[in-house]
Design a protein around this motif. Structure first.
Motif, short mmCIF file in Angstrom:
data_model
loop_
_atom_site.label_atom_id
_atom_site.label_comp_id
_atom_site.label_asym_id
_atom_site.label_seq_id
_atom_site.Cartn_x
_atom_site.Cartn_y
_atom_site.Cartn_z
N LEU A 56 -0.72 14.81 14.62
CA LEU A 56 -0.83 16.21 14.20
C LEU A 56 0.23 16.55 13.16
CD1 LEU A 56 -1.50 17.88 17.68
CD2 LEU A 56 -3.12 17.63 15.79
N MET A 57 1.44 15.98 13.32
CA MET A 57 2.51 16.24 12.35
C MET A 57 2.16 15.66 10.99
SD MET A 57 5.19 14.57 10.64
CE MET A 57 5.71 13.17 11.61
N THR A 59 -0.60 15.04 9.69
CA THR A 59 -1.82 15.62 9.09
C THR A 59 -1.75 17.14 9.05
OG1 THR A 59 -2.94 15.60 11.25
CG2 THR A 59 -3.27 13.68 9.81
N SER A 60 -0.54 17.69 9.17
CA SER A 60 -0.38 19.15 9.23
C SER A 60 -0.92 19.84 7.99
CB SER A 60 1.11 19.50 9.40
OG SER A 60 1.62 18.98 10.60
N SER A 62 -0.20 23.19 7.50
CA SER A 62 0.71 24.29 7.17
C SER A 62 2.13 23.87 7.48
CB SER A 62 0.35 25.55 7.95
OG SER A 62 0.70 25.39 9.33
N ALA A 65 3.09 24.48 11.18
CA ALA A 65 2.54 23.44 12.05
C ALA A 65 3.33 22.14 11.91
CB ALA A 65 1.07 23.20 11.71
N PHE A 66 3.73 21.81 10.70
CA PHE A 66 4.51 20.59 10.46
C PHE A 66 5.81 20.60 11.26
CE2 PHE A 66 8.09 18.83 7.93
CZ PHE A 66 7.78 17.48 8.07
N TYR A 67 6.56 21.70 11.17
CA TYR A 67 7.81 21.80 11.91
C TYR A 67 7.58 21.79 13.42
CZ TYR A 67 10.86 22.64 7.88
OH TYR A 67 11.60 22.50 6.73
N PHE A 69 5.05 20.51 15.20
CA PHE A 69 4.64 19.20 15.70
C PHE A 69 5.75 18.16 15.55
CE2 PHE A 69 0.17 20.73 14.63
CZ PHE A 69 -0.11 21.05 15.94
N TYR A 70 6.55 18.28 14.49
CA TYR A 70 7.67 17.36 14.29
C TYR A 70 8.68 17.49 15.43
CZ TYR A 70 10.74 14.47 11.35
OH TYR A 70 11.50 13.44 10.84
N LEU A 223 2.31 14.41 2.77
CA LEU A 223 2.24 15.85 2.97
C LEU A 223 2.71 16.59 1.71
CD1 LEU A 223 3.56 16.10 6.64
CD2 LEU A 223 1.19 16.35 5.85
#
Length: 365
Positions: A56-57, A59-60, A62, A65-67, A69-70, A223
């Protein structure tokens, strides 16, 4: 590392009966001391969470969402180490020695740290000589902190209880960048040195490069958020993991209730090994199902130190035996709510920064 000798005391009889009673518990129920079906479901859950959150991270769609999931993945990997890799390092996650080794190495090596180095100092130093400076590798000889009476008291130590949380943020990233690496040249704030085989030196460096690759370089490449966000997420992840790690483990052995025993001139301690474990460990919320699930039994630290051959999934069931025998043999078992353990941790830092000589607090239920 100074190797120490122990003496016999009531802790020896306590430990002997504890092992007999625990062995009988597993024999009567015809169950192994290793992980059971519940543990395997738990193992699948944590390993799956790592894969899902990384996917999920990477393929984020936004930045938020990246932060999310990270950081979620970072916590998930740490909890995997608590719940799976730690038991695997003691050969009790599963029955197979081969799969214990694989499970042990997964989260440690994939975090850019070396499983061999940690395993050696954890089992041969920390478990054997808990809280004994010069023998326990986890007793820091760091000028910024004063943890024991034998360490020099400097003027700025009076503030260590205030600046400690800031420095705790650096624990994980220091481990990744410096802790293992400095051990290669026998230069470290750790109190002992270990010899590292050449193959482990290669693996140590290889996995650090791989870790940077999939945690920093790959997100930058695939990304659209810019390289600076990958760096910020990487550092923020280490800050968060550090606070959780120190918050879970620091309160167990760094407390104004625990001892830092000093050996005699002949290298002997005036207590048995089981008594050492009981005097140097604080347990918190030992009966909590939630804590056992999240922390992998690290909250029942004294029990783990005395019975490292038992998977944490069984701790709640054998705790009544542990408490009963400690009371029978008049061996103090220090357990308390987490909040009290945390306060004790910071009281210790404050007192160590002010006094050259002070008495540890007497534990009372």
């Amino acid at each position: 590392m100074q190797k120490l000798k122990f003496t016999q005391d009531r802790g020896s009889l306590f430990y002997k009966e504890l092992r007999e009673r625990v062995d009988a518990y597993f024999t009567e129920r015809n169950i192994p001391k290793t992980g059971n079906r519940r543990f395997k479901l738990k193992m699948f859950f944590y390993l799956a969470m790592n894969v899902v959150l990384y996917t999920l991270m990477i393929t984020s769609g936004s930045l938020i969402a990246f932060y999310a999931f990270y950081l979620g993945m970072g916590i998930s990997v740490l909890l995997t180490a608590f719940n799976i890799s730690h038991d695997a390092s003691h050969q009790v996650a599963v029955k197979s020695k081969f799969w214990n080794k694989i499970l042990f190495q997964i989260s440690f090596n994939l975090q850019g740290n070396n499983a061999y180095v940690w395993g050696k100092h954890h089992t041969e130093s920390h478990h054997l000589y808990t809280n004994v400076e010069g023998s326990d590798i986890d007793v820091l000889n760091n000028p910024l902190f004063r943890m024991t009476e034998t360490q020099e008291l400097k003027w700025f130590h009076r503030f260590q209880w205030l600046y400690a949380p800031v420095l705790y943020l650096l624990y994980s990233i220091n481990w990744f960048l410096f802790r293992d690496t400095l051990m290669l040249i026998n230069y470290s704030s750790r109190t002992i040195n270990i010899d590292i085989p050449k193959i482990e030196v290669f693996k140590l460096l290889l996995f650090k490069v791989l870790y940077i690759g999939y945690m920093i370089i790959l997100p930058i490449m695939v990304l659209p958020f810019g390289w600076e966000h990958a760096i910020i997420a990487f550092v923020a992840n280490h800050f968060l993991v550090s606070l959780i790690f120190v918050g879970v483990l620091g309160v167990s052995h760094v407390s104004d209730f625990v001892s830092h025993p000093e050996p005699n001139a002949d290298g002997s301690l005036e207590m048995s090994w089981p008594m050492l474990q009981m005097k140097t460990s604080v347990d918190y919320n030992s009966d909590s199902r939630f804590c056992n699930f999240i922390l992998g039994g690290f909250n029942a630290h004294a029990l783990h130190h005395l019975l490292p051959n038992v998977c944490h999934i069984h701790y709640r069931e054998i705790l009544p035996i542990f408490r009963e025998l400690a009371e029978k043999h008049e061996v103090t078992y220090m357990e308390m709510p987490y909040g009290q353990a945390l306060k004790s941790h910071f009281r210790h830092l404050k007192n160590m920064g002010k006094h050259t000589n002070y008495q540890i607090r007497e534990y009372a239920k």
